[in-house]
Design a protein around this motif. Structure first.
Motif: not given
Ligand code: ZN
Ligand code: ZN
Length: 305
Positions: A61, A63, A65-66, A141, A212, A248
């Motif tokens: 996905h 986001h 952080d990914h 998510h 996530d 989450h």
């Molecule tokens: Zn996420």
């Protein structure tokens, strides 16, 4: 067999011990990077994997952080030309964000020395190799287009050498054709059918990776009978309201999914800085004993036990 190398196992922001989400799945000469959090290129170096042939990236996905690590990784690839093409697979909205990162910032105004393909995925198989496939399934998510991935080896009927000996089948193309499921005519005129020398069907290894996720009831089918499941365990049950609020899972949620879908091994990642790994592991193991909370640079071989 698949090999799983965890490069980053933290949630949202890095910690001193944990980098942002990224893992590599290896199958023979094939290598896939699943998610690419900030700092992934350094983790790749430290893990000893190297950049060679690491040119297929799967994104769960969009986001940050990914995905933020894709910028740095591509910048390095531009300089070193370690690859001859780059393919990034993900949902359309994740790819849109990645396209902005790459084409508006990292490679703005220059012609990259290798093609960069952003390939939108939908539910179903999107990579098919001779002996395994990768398919995507939807995950709930925050935001649209979140996906989990199933790596599945092709099942096979094992070749029973002793049966072939009994039938006096000479080595050479006849055995190869029998393994490939073809009927053969031997030099002495006998016809041999594959089922005379092949054993019972053995399903291939199934490895499921979920990024996530805000819930698990829609994941049971995709995870069914997996040899290993990698999934987030961001919260503990004591803060389940927070988990639900930010879409989450708790360690307990993930462990219950493992039980319901009859998986053999559970790997929890996306670990929050608010907890100690051993507490996350304890909560999950109470429900599903074969759980590991993973750390950066952990390596696991996923094979039939
Ligand atoms: Zn996420
Ligand atoms: Zn995340």
């Amino acid at each position: 067999m698949f090999e799983l190398v965890f490069l980053g196992t933290s949630a949202s922001a890095p910690s001193i011990q944990r980098g942002l989400p990224a893992q590599v799945v290896k199958h023979n000469q094939h290598r896939f990077l699943v998610d690419c959090g900030e700092g992934t290129q350094r983790q790749i170096l430290e893990s000893g994997l190297g950049f060679k042939k690491l040119n297929r990236i799967l994104i769960t996905h969009g986001h940050l952080d990914h995905i933020l690590g894709i910028g740095g990784l591509v910048s390095t690839y531009l300089r070193w030309e370690a690859i001859d093409k780059l393919e990034i697979f993900g949902g359309t909205s994740a790819l849109k964000r990645i396209a902005d990162l790459l084409f508006k910032v990292v490679i703005r105004g220059i012609n990259p020395p290798f093609p960069i393909d952003l390939i939108p995925i939908k539910k179903g198989v999107f990579i098919e190799e001779s002996d395994f496939s990768i398919s995507a399934f939807p995950v709930s998510h925050r935001g649209p287009d979140c996906y989990g991935f199933t790596f599945k080896e092709r099942g096979r009927h094992p070749f029973l050498a002793e049966k072939a000996e009994q039938l006096k089948i000479p080595s050479g193309p006849w055995r190869r054709d029998l393994v490939a499921g073809k009927k053969v005519k031997l030099p002495d005129g006998r016809m041999i059918k594959p089922d005379q020398v092949l054993g019972e069907f053995q399903p291939g290894i199934k490895l499921v990776i979920v990024g996530d996720s805000g819930k698990t009831d829609n994941l049971v089918k995709a995870c069914k009978d997996a040899d290993a499941l990698v999934i987030e365990g961001t919260y503990l049950q004591g803060e389940i309201e927070m988990a639900r609020k930010y879409a989450h899972l708790t360690a307990n949620d993930a462990a219950e999914l493992a039980v319901q879908s009859n998986v053999k091994k559970l790997f929890l990642t996306h670990i929050s800085r608010r907890y100690r790994a051993k507490d996350v592991q304890k909560e999950a193991r109470e429900v599903f004993p074969n759980t590991n909370v993973v750390h950066d640079f952990d390596v696991f071989q996923i094979k039939k036990e």
